[in-house]
Structures are given as structure tokens and as C-alpha cells.
Design a protein around this motif. Structure first.
Motif, short mmCIF file in Angstrom:
data_model
loop_
_atom_site.label_atom_id
_atom_site.label_comp_id
_atom_site.label_asym_id
_atom_site.label_seq_id
_atom_site.Cartn_x
_atom_site.Cartn_y
_atom_site.Cartn_z
N ALA B 96 27.12 56.55 66.73
CA ALA B 96 27.35 55.66 67.87
C ALA B 96 28.70 55.93 68.54
CB ALA B 96 27.29 54.20 67.41
N GLY B 97 29.56 56.72 67.90
CA GLY B 97 30.91 56.92 68.45
C GLY B 97 31.75 55.66 68.29
N ALA B 98 31.52 54.95 67.17
CA ALA B 98 32.16 53.64 66.99
C ALA B 98 33.56 53.74 66.40
CB ALA B 98 31.30 52.78 66.06
N VAL B 99 33.97 54.94 66.03
CA VAL B 99 35.25 55.10 65.34
C VAL B 99 36.30 55.62 66.30
CG1 VAL B 99 36.43 56.32 63.48
CG2 VAL B 99 34.06 55.61 63.17
N GLN B 100 37.37 54.87 66.48
CA GLN B 100 38.51 55.42 67.23
C GLN B 100 39.67 55.62 66.26
OE1 GLN B 100 39.32 54.03 71.25
NE2 GLN B 100 37.17 53.75 71.67
N CYS B 101 40.64 54.70 66.23
CA CYS B 101 41.76 54.93 65.30
C CYS B 101 41.33 54.80 63.85
CB CYS B 101 42.94 54.01 65.61
SG CYS B 101 42.82 52.37 64.88
N ILE B 144 30.63 49.63 68.17
CA ILE B 144 30.45 49.07 66.83
C ILE B 144 29.16 48.23 66.83
CG2 ILE B 144 31.41 47.48 65.10
CD1 ILE B 144 34.21 48.55 65.96
N PHE B 145 28.95 47.44 67.87
CA PHE B 145 27.68 46.70 67.98
C PHE B 145 26.51 47.69 67.98
CE2 PHE B 145 30.00 43.40 70.88
CZ PHE B 145 30.60 42.84 69.78
N LYS B 146 26.71 48.78 68.72
CA LYS B 146 25.64 49.77 68.82
C LYS B 146 25.33 50.37 67.44
CE LYS B 146 24.40 54.03 71.22
NZ LYS B 146 24.83 55.08 72.13
#
Ligand code: FES
Ligand code: FES
Lengths: 751, 160
Positions: B96-101, B144-146
Motif C-alpha cells: 500500500a505504500g503505507a510506510v514513510q519514516c 495505512i487505512f488502505k
């Protein structure tokens, strides 16, 4: 939309850092421990302005396990730091200028002993009259924070004939806008560890700029830059708040003094208290237009409290002035800004460097103008939008890399699909911005080293710090695209001063553009060698050869081709190595101090947000329900990451617009913790519809510009404008708290 | 200093430790058991970075003392990974690409896991409510929801 026919850039990748972060194995600074390690803490002032009459660490040193208490006298080299102006002491040597100034550092065998020692240190102050406001700072006869004036810096921009232009305007709108100090509230508090390796002081810290950190540590120790190593730990967010030195010098000083590993982790409260805050702005603005809606003149006056130390103040004041008229074609502009030192918390860099503040003002003005003229606010913006050929207030002429109108149209189209105000408590509003990529009118280069190894896998070394925004992934995609390899083929080593070259600060939305161009330059150099060997082997002219999908082939005849393993075998046969070093410095000029004329930035990003809000007339509470944000990023290197920036930006914008505000009283932050300084939660955030607009222009790598700050900025004025459209009154002050909204709702009409 | 013995199950294995009664569970897990995925973001129970699963429920370990977990079942992110590989839920965070820092992510994953255990197909509002104790300053929560919707089998996931 441009068609660049790319194979790697433009896709969505699994970020290079995502797996260890999802597994919980990524090492943040606080996760490091060493044998024989000392824990450390800082003894800080509890008063805002004072000389130190007595400092006594005798009792602290008697506590079992306490190893050292160091003060300014223990610093071997320079005791002043600052990215632009070196005015902040590492440890106070002359006087205290703010609550939280560092006076001594303590190292002990346990964290508990550190805490006990900090309690046991005795101090007496001779308090000085404090300066808590810009009015007081400016008053003749007020106490002085530094030197003999509190005026830290002023800037004047003059373009065209402003007075004459206003005289010829049919409509002039005017307003005074206020924005507060905000706190970054990255979720990871500042932290760092240090040790000695090969006789060298080494610091591993949460940071946005290792190379700057290195130079400050080296100056403090009085050693050359290459005798200090700074490594970026996985960094839990920055947003500008980790651009200043936090623990790096304190850790290094203790490592140097003890020869032992040292760890320093700030508490949330300490982190918020001493890291920089967004500059609070007071902006007075007049905007004039002719009755056809064409903007003729803008005049803006800005006053800000830069706090006790300069930090990034010079960057904020200059950018605010240069960009004050917004993304519009305005032929006559005047701006005056004055920043004052006070004994308040230090103001500094925060996602946008003054532009979130001025965007709230210039967009408020545009909406007022639209109302006064009876024009549609989006049509008014389209009419006045910067376009290729527009002359900016600095005299810079824009080239083809301008996608502002496209963002307005794309946002309007998407909003037409997804935003509907269905009740009288709901309203829709618009906000726009432009943002110059990189530092303002200053050189700000980044470099990269690359090696294509014998099996076609690549090591790329960049100084650029990834603070969660994803630059490491961007660099890998750029390198893979340029070399004709796959994203997976590239390993990136980032932000380690012993290994990677200078990358400059991860700030000003500059890394995709500048480190990205540096990466591309390094890859091009390596490619020269590869190209010569391939041309020889394929018996084809070098200029016809295309590197793509792990192959090299002739663009004229794709059957003339070789695989990367074949190419690397040829390289080996001839004893050639594919290495490259490159750097990039954006094409800017210094600005004329008289009027700010020059080329402040090589390229600009544009954005338009359109938001739907709901205002509860009973409580005054503002809910941001949905927002569309269209960002001209030139080229999206990674679509999912661009979306992620926009989604995160629109959430942060909600905090700024609706509820965040640092409360400062007598120089002390009253709400340094999450229970008092609320940031948007999963319950609060709007539904975000990111729209990626890609435009022409080849300044950045494959046309990419930057998005980190542009992703935040337009949300703030869009939310404010949407609220205005519900309550029928203008918004001049942020945040839009229930009390402020209720006061507006219950004001007699006309006021 | 007085010490107590605490016995509990950590990531499926029974453990025992002699510790100071006033030690925060957050510190116990990080320092004595090397569970470094448990993060300190505030120390006041507000950010959720220190989330663990206590008998299946997400709780903030900075607000608990060692003595309070005696006999309990504790799961940290280390226990969710499968032989050092991402579990399906973590794979969804990646996709989902939910991870940033990444600082909030261990807490997010654990909270999402507890939610999905109770409610395999959570409504968007349920996801928001469940994650409301976990602060993220980077992502705006959208991805994150995704990730949670993907893990629930709502592939790709529509708007939250
Ligand atoms: S560290 Fe426990 S809730 Fe923030
Ligand atoms: S990813 Fe940075 S705090 Fe959530």
C-alpha cells in the motif's frame, strides 16, 4: 502531460527502506547500544534571559555512576553553531537567551543516574529583563538578546511602480493575517549515539543533514572535517525540525571527553521545547486589481519573532518576501519583512519556510478580491496565473516548467466529481501555492558517487538524508532509469560522511531535484565508459545506443543488442570500470539586497487544493471532510510516494488550519506534549484525493521537481476559504479554533 | 533496590525476569528482551508508538509497569514477523505504500492486527476508530487505512 517513455521512473516501488521498517528492525538512534556505553542528558535553563551567577556540579559528580559533567569550558574548539548565522552556543558561555538553553551535559552509567545528576546540579542566575514580543524587541531601550539590536534581519522587495499601480486599481482589498508558531511533532524525538572508531569521533543521529552536522562537530572539536564521521540513523520524521543541531555536538563532546560510547535520547517534552518552531507571522497585505480582474499590485508587510537564535530565519524571511505575491502574474510588488530576536523559543525551518504563512495571506486576499469583483475564485486565479513567460517579482522570467493552470483545472475537475456541499453547514474552498525548489538565491549543490559492479548491480552513494519522505527510493529509481537497469539492481548508501559525498540539507523540497540531478550526472559519467565498450562490441554508433531493461540496444535496430551481463563481461575483458561522480548546483543567482532582483530558484512547483469542510454552528467546530489536491511535480518519480506526500501534507495542513498552535507564556512552551499539542489522528483526517500533474521541463531528473513542501501548503488556505464560505466571514487568523469561529458567527453582520 | 520476578509469555515463548517493579514495560521489552520494535514517542500514552498486544488487546507499554504483565500474553512486532519475514499484514503495509519514516509503523501494524482479529472486514469508520490512538505525522493515514483494507481482502481498497 508529457511522454518521456521511461521504464523505472513513474512507477510505484516498494521503498528501499520499507521492509525493515515494516518488520520493526530498522535502527533508529535510540535503538543502538554499545558495551561500556554511557547515557547522557542536558542541564537546561529554566529562565528565559539571564547571566549565570553560580554553577555547581559538585553534588552531581558525587552521585554513583556519574562520569562527567561538562560545560562550555570543556569545549576545545568553537562554541557557536548555526546553519547560516553562528549565534547559538553549544553550551552557554555568556548568558541564557531562552528557556531550555543548554548549560551543561552529563554522562553516567545509567539513565537514572543522569536524571539524578541533572536534579543535583546547582545554579543561580542574575535574571535580565526578558523580551517576549516583537513590539518589545523593536522598542528603543528594550533589553537586547544579541548585540545591540534585536532586529535580526530585514528584507525589502521592490518590483515595478507599486504606488502608481495602486492608484490605477479599481479594487483594493486589504487585511492583516496572523499565523501562530507550530511544532513539528515528528513521532521520533531527537536522539543520537556516538563512539570512537579508528581514533575518530563518530556520531549516529536522527538528522536531516549529516554533512552540516559533521562540520559543526569538527569545529567544536577543532579538528578537520574528515576526522569526524556523522552517520544518519533511520530518522523518524523531520519536517525541518531536525535540520538544526540537536544532540550531535553534545554527544560528540562527551565521546571526545570520555573515550566511551555515549547515547542521548530526548524526551518528547525536551524535544519540543528546544527544537525550532514555525515562525509566527503577522502579515499586512494590500492587493489591487483592475475591474477585469487582472492583478496590478501587491504590497505586503511581514513581522516575525525569530526567537532566541537565527536557525533558518534568513531562509524563511528571504523566501517569504520573494514568494509573497503567490503563484500569480503581478506586475508591481513591494514587500517588507522584519524578523526580531526575542527570548522566546527558536523559530526555524518547518516544511515550507514561510510559504504556508504567506499562502494563507495571499490566498485570503485572492478570495476577498474574487468576492469584491463578483468573480469565480478559480477563474480569477486562472486569469492571473503564472504561465511560461511570466515575469516574477524578482525579474526572473519563467520558462516552460510551469503547470499552475493545469493544477487549477485538474483540481476543479476532480472536485466536481467528489466534493458536494449538501448542507448549509458545509462549504467548499480553494487554496493555491507555488514553491521554488532549493535554497533561495544561494548555491546549494549535492553530489553522488556511483559504481556499476561486475554483475550489473549498482552501488550509489548520496549524502542526501532520507527522513521518511523517500529520497533513497527516488535516487535508486533515477539511477536505474539512467543506467537502463532495474530498480532492484540499485543499492543506495545515504548520508554517511565517511562514505557519501555532500548532499546538502534535506529541506526546501530540494533532494529529488538536486540530489536526483547529481545522481543522474554520476550515472552519466559511468555510462560514458559503458557506452564506449558497448559501441565497440555492437559495432554501432554510441549515439544510437539505448540503455533500458538491463539491455543495451540500438535505437535504430533493436536486434543489435547485448545484455548487461554481456556488457559487464566486455568491461572486464578490457579492464574498464564503470564509475561516476557527479554533482549538481541549481542555476540561481544571488539576489540584489536592494530589491531582491535575481533568480532565486531554477524551477518552481505548483499546487491547488479544493476542500470540503463542515462547521458546527453550535460548537464552532471545523471538520475537514474531503480535499482534492493537484500538484505539478514535473515528473512523478514514484507515484505512490507522491500521493503519500500529498496525503500527509493535507493532514498536516488540517492541524495547522484547525487546531495546532504552540502556546508560549513567559518564554516557556505550555503544550510541549501530545496530550496538550494535538496533531491530526486517524479520526480527524479528511479523505484526500491526490491528483498528480506532470508538466514539461527538463531541469530535474527526467523532469522531476519536488513535492515535500508543496504537498502541505495549499491545504491551509483551502480549508480557511471553505470555512469562510460556510460562515460568511473572512478568516484572518489561524488556527480556526471553535472559540474563534463562534466569535465570528455571533458578530453582528458587516463587521 | 527491591526486585520482583515477572513471568509472562513473550511472542509465544514463556519468559521470566527479575526486575525493578517500577520499570516501564516499554523499557523492559526494549532493554531486557531486545524488542526494539517497541518505540518511545512520548512516554505519556498519547502516541501509540509503544503499542504492544497484551492478551490480544493493543495497549501503550509506556503506561504499564513490569509487575502489571505477570502471567499475561505479550506480543510485539517481533512476534508478528514470520521467521524474520513480513507477515501478510505487513506485506499489505508494503504494497500500500503505507510506510514513510516508519516510527509509528510497529504500533500501527499491531493495532491493525488486533482489529482484524476481532473484525475481519472492518468498516472504514471502524478502521479509523481503531487506529485513532496511533499517531502518524507523515502519511496522513490514508495508505495505512488502505493497507488494512487490503489485509481484510478488500483488494486495492476503495476510498476509506
Ligand atoms: S510512547 Fe507510549 S504512547 Fe507514546
Ligand atoms: S510514518 Fe512517520 S510517523 Fe508514521
Amino acid at each position: 502531460m508529457t511522454n518521456r517513455n521511461l521504464s523505472v521512473v513513474g512507477n510505484s516501488h516498494i521503498r528501499k527502506d520499507a521492509v525493515p521498517k515494516a518488520l520493526g528492525t530498522a535502527k533508529f538512534a535510540a535503538d543502538y547500544t554499545f558495551d561500556n556505553m554511557l547515557y547522557a542528558g542536558v542541564f537546561r535553563s529554566r529562565v528565559p534571559h539571564a547571566a549565570i551567577r553560580r554553577f555547581d556540579a559538585t553534588k552531581a559528580l558525587q552521585i554513583p555512576g556519574v562520569a562527567r559533567v561538562l560545560t562550555a569550558k570543556d569545549i576545545p574548539g568553537a562554541n557557536r553553531i548555526g546553519i547560516i548565522v553562528k549565534d547559538e552556543p553549544i553550551l552557554v558561555d555568556d548568558k541564557v537567551r531562552r528557556v531550555g538553553d543548554a548549560i551543561a551535559v552529563v554522562a553516567a552509567e545509567t539513565q537514572e543516574a543522569v536524571a539524578e545528576a541533572l536534579e543535583a546540579i546547582e545554579i543561580e542566575y542574575d535574571e535580565l529583563p526578558p523580551v517576549f514580543s516583537t513590539d518589545e524587541a523593536a522598542r528603543a531601550g528594550s533589553a537586547k538578546v544579541h548585540g545591540d539590536t534585536n532586529l535580526f534581519m530585514s528584507r525589502h522587495l521592490e518590483f515595478g511602480d507599486v504606488d502608481k499601480a495602486f492608484a490605477a486599481c479599481d479594487v483594493v482589498v486589504e487585511g492583516t493575517y496572523r499565523t501562530p508558531a507550530y511544532a513539528h511533532m515528528f513521532i521520533e524525538p531527537d536522539a543520537g549515539v556516538g563512539w570512537i572508531e579508528d581514533g575518530m569521533v563518530t556520531v549516529c543521529a536522527s538528522t536531516q543533514n549529516t554533512h552540516y552536522d559533521r562540520s559543526e562537530v569538527a569545529r567544536m572539536l577543532g579538528v578537520p572535517n574528515n576526522r569526524v564521521r556523522v552517520i544518519q540513523a533511520t530518522t523518524g520524521g523531520g519536517f525541518g525540525g531536525k535540520l538544526d543541531i540537536s544532540v550531535q555536538c553534545h554527544v560528540a563532546l562527551l565521546v571526545h571527553a570520555t573515550g566511551r560510547p555515549v547515547k542521548m535520547v530526548r524526551s518528547r517534552e525536551e524535544s519540543t521545547e528546544v527544537s525550532s518552531k514555525r515562525h509566527p507571522f503577522v502579515m499586512h497585505c494590500r492587493t489591487g486589481a483592475t475591474k477585469d480582474g487582472k492583478l496590478q499590485a501587491v504590497e505586503m508587510k511581514i513581522v516575525s519573532d525569530t526567537g532566541a537564535y537565527a536557525s533558518y530565519g534568513p531562509a524563511v524571511i528571504t523566501r517569504a518576501v520573494v514568494q509573497c505575491a503567490g503563484p500569480y502574474d503581478v506586475p508591481n510588488v513591494r514587500a517588507d519583512a522584519a524578523f526580531y530576536y526575542t527570548n522566546n523559543p527558536m523559530s526555524g525551518a518547518f516544511r515550507g519556510f514561510g510559504v504556508p504563512q504567506i499562502a494563507f495571506c495571499h490566498e485570503g486576499q485572492m478570495n476577498a478580491l474574487a468576492q469584491a469583483l463578483g468573480m469565480d475564485p478559480i477563474e480569477l486565479r486562472i486569469l492571473n496565473a503564472q504561465r511560461p513567460g511570466t515575469v516574477l517579482p524578482t525579474g526572473q522570467v519563467l520558462d516552460e516548467s510551469v503547470g499552475f493552470v493545469e493544477t487549477l483545472e485538474a483540481a476543479r475537475a476532480k472536485a466536481g466529481e467528489v466534493l458536494r456541499a449538501t448542507k448549509p453547514t458545509q462549504g467548499i474552498g480553494v487554496g493555491c501555492m507555488f514553491y521554488g525548489i532549493g535554497n533561495t538565491g544561494l548555491p546549494n549543490p549535492s553530489a553522488a558517487f556511483v559504481e556499476v559492479t561486475g554483475d550489473g548491480s549498482v552501488n550509489l552513494m548520496v549524502g542526501c538524508a532520507d527522513i521518511g519522505q523517500g529520497s533513497t527510493t527516488v535516487m535508486a529509481a533515477v539511477a536505474a532509469e539512467e543506467l537502463g537497469l532495474a530498480y532492484e539492481d540499485v543499492l543506495v548508501v545515504a548520508a554517511d560522511t565517511m562514505v557519501t559525498p555532500e548532499g546538502g540539507a534535506t529541506s526546501a523540497s530540494r533532494q529529488t531535484f538536486i540530489s536526483g540531478n547529481a545522481t543522474r550526472a554520476a550515472c552519466r559519467q559511468a555510462k560514458q565508459t559503458l557506452l564506449a565498450v558497448a559501441a565497440e562490441f555492437l559495432n554501432a554508433p554510441a549515439e544510437d545506443l539505448v540503455f533500458r531493461d538491463r539491455k543495451v540496444f540500438s535505437g535504430k535496430d533493436p536486434s543489435v543488442s547485448m545484455t548487461y551481463p554481456e556488457l559487464m563481461a566486455e568491461m572486464k575483458k578490457w579492464g574498464k570500470l564503470a564509475v561516476g561522480a557527479g554533482y549538481y548546483n541549481p542555476k540561481t543567482t544571488y539576489l540584489d539586497p536592494q530589491n531582491m532582483a535575481g533568480v532565486p530558484y531554477e524551477v518552481y512547483s505548483y499546487a491547488t487544493a479544493i476542500a470540503l469542510v463542515d462547521v458546527d454552528p453550535g460548537t464552532g467546530e471545523v471538520t475537514v471532510e474531503k480535499v482534492v489536491s493537484a500538484n505539478d511535480v514535473g515528473t512523478a518519480v514514484d507515484r505512490a510516494m507522491v500521493e503519500g506526500q500529498i496525503e500527509g501534507g493535507m493532514a498536516m495542513a488540517q492541524g495547522f488550519a484547525v487546531f495546532e498552535e504552540v502556546e508560549v507564556s513567559e518564554g516557556r512552551i505550555k503544550n510541549p506534549i501530545f496530550s496538550k499539542y494535538l496533531i491530526p489522528t486517524a479520526m480527524d483526517v479528511p479523505e484526500v484525493y491526490p491528483v498528480i500533474v506532470e508538466t514539461a521541463g527538463e531541469h530535474g531528473p527526467f523532469g522531476a521537481k519536488g513535492v515535500g513542501e508543496p504537498a502541505l501548503i495549499p491545504g491551509i488556505p483551502a480549508y480557511a476559504n471553505a470555512v469562510e464560505n460556510v460562515i460568511g466571514a473572512r478568516i484572518f487568523e489561524l488556527p480556526m479554533t471553535p472559540a474563534r469561529i463562534l466569535a465570528k458567527l455571533h458578530k453582528p453582520p458587516g463587521l | 533496590m527491591q526486585k520482583i520476578v515477572v513471568a509472562f509469555t513473550l511472542n509465544g515463548k514463556p519468559v521470566r525476569i527479575e526486575t525493578a517493579p517500577g520499570k516501564r514495560v516499554l523499557d523492559l521489552l526494549r532493554e531486557d528482551f531486545g524488542c526494539l520494535s517497541v518505540k518511545d514517542g512520548c512516554g505519556e500514552g498519547e502516541c501509540g508508538a509503544c503499542t504492544i498486544l497484551l492478551n490480544g488487546e493493543p495497549v501503550t507499554s509506556c503506561q504499564m509497569l513490569a509487575g502489571q504483565i505477570d502471567g499475561d500474553d505479550v506480543v510485539t512486532l517481533e512476534g508478528v514477523c514470520e521467521d524474520g519475514r513480513p507477515s501478510r499484514l505487513q506485506e499489505c503495509f508494503l504494497a500500500a505504500g503505507a510506510v514513510q519514516c516508519g516510527y509509528c509503523i510497529p504500533g500501527m501494524v499491531l493495532t491493525a492486527k488486533a482489529l482484524l482479529a476481532k473484525s475481519p472486514h472492518p468498516a472504514p469508520e471502524e478502521i479509523r476508530r481503531a487506529l485513532s490512538g496511533n499517531l502518524c505525522r507523515c502519511t496522513g493515514y490514508a495508505k495505512i487505512f488502505k493497507a488494512v483494507r487490503m489485509a481484510a481482502g478488500e483488494e486495492g481498497g476503495g476510498a476509506p
